[in-house]
Enzyme design. Structure first.
Site, mmCIF file in Angstrom:
data_model
loop_
_atom_site.group_PDB
_atom_site.id
_atom_site.type_symbol
_atom_site.label_atom_id
_atom_site.label_comp_id
_atom_site.label_asym_id
_atom_site.label_seq_id
_atom_site.Cartn_x
_atom_site.Cartn_y
_atom_site.Cartn_z
ATOM 1 N N PRO A 114 -4.512 47.771 64.714
ATOM 2 C CA PRO A 114 -3.255 47.168 64.278
ATOM 3 C C PRO A 114 -3.363 46.521 62.898
ATOM 4 O O PRO A 114 -4.392 45.925 62.560
ATOM 5 C CB PRO A 114 -2.984 46.096 65.345
ATOM 6 C CG PRO A 114 -4.336 45.756 65.891
ATOM 7 C CD PRO A 114 -5.177 47.010 65.781
ATOM 8 N N GLY A 115 -2.326 46.669 62.115
ATOM 9 C CA GLY A 115 -2.290 46.011 60.802
ATOM 10 C C GLY A 115 -1.051 45.149 60.701
ATOM 11 O O GLY A 115 -1.102 43.915 60.724
ATOM 12 N N ARG A 116 0.105 45.834 60.658
ATOM 13 C CA ARG A 116 1.389 45.146 60.499
ATOM 14 C C ARG A 116 1.574 44.017 61.523
ATOM 15 O O ARG A 116 1.962 42.905 61.163
ATOM 16 C CB ARG A 116 2.520 46.151 60.677
ATOM 17 C CG ARG A 116 3.908 45.583 60.449
ATOM 18 C CD ARG A 116 5.002 46.489 61.027
ATOM 19 N NE ARG A 116 4.842 47.872 60.670
ATOM 20 C CZ ARG A 116 5.341 48.454 59.566
ATOM 21 N NH1 ARG A 116 6.053 47.747 58.730
ATOM 22 N NH2 ARG A 116 5.127 49.729 59.322
ATOM 23 N N TYR A 158 12.028 52.407 52.386
ATOM 24 C CA TYR A 158 12.409 52.753 53.764
ATOM 25 C C TYR A 158 13.707 52.101 54.223
ATOM 26 O O TYR A 158 14.024 52.142 55.413
ATOM 27 C CB TYR A 158 11.330 52.321 54.775
ATOM 28 C CG TYR A 158 9.911 52.325 54.313
ATOM 29 C CD1 TYR A 158 9.241 53.520 54.070
ATOM 30 C CD2 TYR A 158 9.200 51.131 54.138
ATOM 31 C CE1 TYR A 158 7.914 53.514 53.676
ATOM 32 C CE2 TYR A 158 7.873 51.127 53.742
ATOM 33 C CZ TYR A 158 7.236 52.325 53.504
ATOM 34 O OH TYR A 158 5.936 52.324 53.110
ATOM 35 N N GLY A 197 -0.002 50.859 64.604
ATOM 36 C CA GLY A 197 1.392 51.281 64.548
ATOM 37 C C GLY A 197 2.356 50.502 65.414
ATOM 38 O O GLY A 197 3.489 50.918 65.595
ATOM 39 N N TYR A 201 2.272 44.809 54.166
ATOM 40 C CA TYR A 201 2.839 45.834 53.282
ATOM 41 C C TYR A 201 3.805 45.245 52.255
ATOM 42 O O TYR A 201 4.765 45.904 51.854
ATOM 43 C CB TYR A 201 3.507 46.948 54.112
ATOM 44 C CG TYR A 201 2.558 47.577 55.105
ATOM 45 C CD1 TYR A 201 1.426 48.253 54.670
ATOM 46 C CD2 TYR A 201 2.764 47.476 56.482
ATOM 47 C CE1 TYR A 201 0.530 48.809 55.577
ATOM 48 C CE2 TYR A 201 1.871 48.034 57.396
ATOM 49 C CZ TYR A 201 0.766 48.699 56.924
ATOM 50 O OH TYR A 201 -0.125 49.252 57.818
ATOM 51 N N CYS A 206 14.586 46.516 36.484
ATOM 52 C CA CYS A 206 15.594 47.312 35.810
ATOM 53 C C CYS A 206 15.776 48.606 36.582
ATOM 54 O O CYS A 206 15.301 49.674 36.179
ATOM 55 C CB CYS A 206 15.128 47.578 34.384
ATOM 56 S SG CYS A 206 16.444 48.159 33.354
ATOM 57 N N GLU A 207 16.435 48.482 37.713
ATOM 58 C CA GLU A 207 16.491 49.575 38.674
ATOM 59 C C GLU A 207 17.569 49.234 39.702
ATOM 60 O O GLU A 207 17.452 48.211 40.386
ATOM 61 C CB GLU A 207 15.111 49.640 39.354
ATOM 62 C CG GLU A 207 14.896 50.731 40.324
ATOM 63 C CD GLU A 207 14.285 51.968 39.682
ATOM 64 O OE1 GLU A 207 13.687 51.874 38.599
ATOM 65 O OE2 GLU A 207 14.454 53.032 40.273
ATOM 66 N N ARG A 257 9.618 47.641 50.171
ATOM 67 C CA ARG A 257 9.913 48.271 51.468
ATOM 68 C C ARG A 257 11.379 48.642 51.643
ATOM 69 O O ARG A 257 11.693 49.600 52.315
ATOM 70 C CB ARG A 257 9.414 47.396 52.619
ATOM 71 C CG ARG A 257 7.883 47.230 52.595
ATOM 72 C CD ARG A 257 7.319 46.656 53.881
ATOM 73 N NE ARG A 257 7.440 47.573 54.992
ATOM 74 C CZ ARG A 257 8.333 47.481 55.953
ATOM 75 N NH1 ARG A 257 9.209 46.478 55.953
ATOM 76 N NH2 ARG A 257 8.369 48.367 56.921
#
Ligand code: LLP
Length: 439
Positions: A292-294, A335, A249, A391, A362-363, A331
Site C-alpha cells: 500500500p502507498g496511497r 485524473y 491499490g 501523489y 499558465c494553463e 491529480r
C-alpha cells in the site's frame, strides 16, 4: 485511519492538524505548504503490519509503496514501523539508502529499469528485483555475472483483472505497459527463460492491478489467478514460487462520496483466499507481500494554500485562485480527481459556495477542483485541501518555474520541516550559461 479524525477545529475556528493550528503553520513556513501528520502515517503503517501478522502470520511483510510520498524521513518512519519498501527508480532507491533503510527489505520495481539502476540495485543488495520483461531479465543476468552475483527475482505479472478504477491507474490488464501477461503465454515464457539464466532464480510472483480500488473482490480473484500460475510453474517447469506479492491499490476517502473498506480487510480477504487455494492445490503457503502507498500517506496529508484572486463571472463560473496548482498537485489535471476543500482560517463558514479552484500556472486546465463546495472564500483566506499526502509532493514539478512547497511533519503540537521549500536558486541550479553564447 480512513477518515479525517485527526483534524480538529480550535476556539478560533482554525483548522488544526496534529495539534498544530494551520494558520500558524502557514505564517511560519509560508504557502503553499504540505503538512503531514506523523501519527496518521504511523497508525496506518501499524494497521497494515498488524493485520498481516494477525491474518497471515510471520510469513508476510507489508511494503510501503514509496512512490506515494518519498522522502528520507518517511523511509525512516516505514523502517521504524517494521515495513519493507517498494521503490521504482534509482532516485527512490537512493532515498532509501540515504535514510539508512535495510536494503534486504527493499523491493525494486519498474517497467524500464536502466542498466545503471539495475547496477545500483545489485550493488546495494536490494531484497528483490521485480523483473518486468525478458529484455530486462537478460540485462540483469549479464550484469549479475559481471558483478559475480547470483540473485533471486520476482516477475511482474499481468493477471488480466479489471480493477474498476480510472483507466490511467489500471495496471492488471493485458493492455498495460507493466509486466508480462498470463493470457497470451508471455508470463510462462518468461518463467521458462529464467531457467536458462545462470545467475538468476525465479522465486517470486508480483502483480499490481491498479490504484484507488474500493472492492475486495478483484484482489481475491487476483490471488487465485496468481496461485494458479504458481501451480502451473511447479507442475510444468519445476519452478517453486516462494513469494507472492499482490501489490497495493487500496482506495481512500477523498470526499464524502468515497466509501472505502477498512484497510485491514484487504489483507484479511487475500489471506483467506491464499490459505484456501494453497490447501486445495497442495501448494506451500508463499511468503506474502502487499504494497500500500496511497492509503498510508494520503489521509495523513493536507495542503495549505493562500487564496488570491476571486473571479466571479456572472452566470458562468466562480474561480477561486490559490498560490499553488497543478505543479504541486497535478491529480485533477491528470485524473479529474476529487478533493475536499476547507477554509482553514474560518471553519465556521458554511460550505455552500460552489466554486472552481484554480492554480497559478499558465494553463487553463490548471485546476484543483471544479464545482466544489466550500465556504465563501476571500483573498487572503487560507485554504486547506484534504487527503493530499500521496501523489502530490511525489508528483510535483516546476512548471512555469514555480518552486515546490516545503513539507512539514506535525505531531502532538510539534512541527518539523522534512523537505525545505525550493528557492529560485534551486530553480536554476542546473542551468548552464555557455561562454560562447552570442548572436
Ligand atoms: N505497487 C506497485 C507496483 C504500484 O505500481 C503501485 C502504484 C503501488 C504498489 C501502490 O499503489 P497505491 O496503494 O498507492 O494505490 N499517481 C496515481 C497513482 C499511481 C499508482 C502507481 N502505482 C494517482 O495519483 O492516483
Amino acid at each position: 485511519m480512513t477518515a479525517n479524525t485527526h483534524l480538529q477545529i480550535n476556539d478560533e475556528n482554525h483548522l488544526v492538524i496534529g495539534g498544530c493550528d494551520t494558520t500558524a503553520l502557514a505564517a511560519e513556513y509560508g504557502t503553499p505548504l504540505y503538512v503531514m501528520d506523523e501519527q496518521v502515517i504511523r497508525e496506518n503503517m501499524r494497521l497494515y503490519r498488524d493485520a498481516m501478522m494477525r491474518q497471515y502470520g510471520s510469513r508476510g511483510l507489508v511494503l510501503y509503496a514509496s512512490k506515494a510520498f518519498c522522502t528520507t524521513a518517511v523511509c525512516r518512519i516505514a523502517h521504524q514501523e517494521g515495513l519493507g519498501l517498494d521503490v521504482v527508480s534509482g532516485g527512490e532507491l537512493y532515498t532509501a539508502l540515504q535514510a539508512g533503510f535495510p536494503m534486504e527489505k527493499v523491493y525494486f520495481h519498474g517497467n524500464n529499469k536502466s542498466p545503471e539502476e539495475l547496477t545500483l540495485a545489485l550493488l546495494s543488495g536490494v531484497g528483490r528485483i521485480v523483473v518486468d520483461n525478458v529484455q530486462e531479465l537478460a540485462l540483469l543476468d549479464k550484469r549479475a555475472a559481471e558483478l559475480g552475483k547470483n540473485i533471486c527475482i520476482s516477475v511482474r505479472v499481468k493477471p488480466g483483472v479489471d480493477a474498476h478504477t480510472h483507466d490511467f491507474i489500471q495496471t492488471g490488464k493485458i493492455d498495460s505497459k507493466f509486466g508480462v501477461a498470463l493470457e497470451n503465454g508471455e508470463a510462462f515464457a518468461f518463467a521458462a527463460k529464467t531457467l536458462e539464466m545462470p545467475h538468476i532464480t525465479l522465486t517470486g510472483l508480483h502483480c499490481h492491478i491498479g490504484s484507488q480500488i474500493f472492492d475486495l473482490e478483484p484482489f481475491e480473484v487476483t490471488a487465485g489467478i496468481m496461485l494458479g500460475f504458481a501451480a502451473e510453474l511447479k507442475e510444468k517447469l519445476g519452478i517453486i514460487i516462494h513469494e507472492l506479492n499482490l501489490g497495493g491499490g487500496f482506495g481512500i476517502k477523498y470526499t464524502e462520496e468515497d466509501d472505502p473498506v477498512e484497510y485491514d480487510q484487504y489483507i484479511a480477504a487475500v489471506s483467506v483466499t491464499v490459505n484456501r487455494i494453497c490447501r486445495e492445490k497442495g501448494l506451500e503457503r508463499p511468503f506474502m507481500l502487499m504494497e500500500p502507498g496511497r492509503s498510508i500517506a494520503a489521509p495523513a496529508g493536507i495542503t495549505l494554500y493562500r487564496v488570491g484572486t476571486v473571479k466571479d463571472i456572472a452566470n458562468v463560473r466562480k474561480y477561486v485562485a490559490v498560490d499553488g496548482g497543478m505543479h504541486d498537485n497535478p491529480r485533477y489535471a491528470l485524473y479529474e480527481s476529487k478533493y475536499t476543500f476547507l477554509l482553514a482560517n474560518r471553519m465556521d463558514v458554511p460550505r455552500t459556495d460552489c466554486v472552481t479552484v484554480a492554480g497559478k500556472c499558465c494553463e487553463s486546465g490548471d485546476l484543483l477542483g471544479k464545482d466544489v463546495l466550500m465556504g465563501e472564500a476571500k483573498p487572503g483566506d487560507l485554504m486547506a485541501v484534504l487527503a493530499t499526502g500521496a501523489y502530490n509532493y511525489s508528483m510535483s514539478m516546476n512548471y512555469n518555474r514555480n518552486t515546490r512547497p516545503a513539507v512539514v511533519l506535525v505531531r502532538d503540537g510539534k512541527h518539523r520541516m522534512i523537505v525545505r521549500r525550493e528557492t529560485y536558486q534551486d530553480i536554476i541550479r542546473n542551468d548552464l550559461m555557455p561562454d560562447d553564447l552570442h548572436p
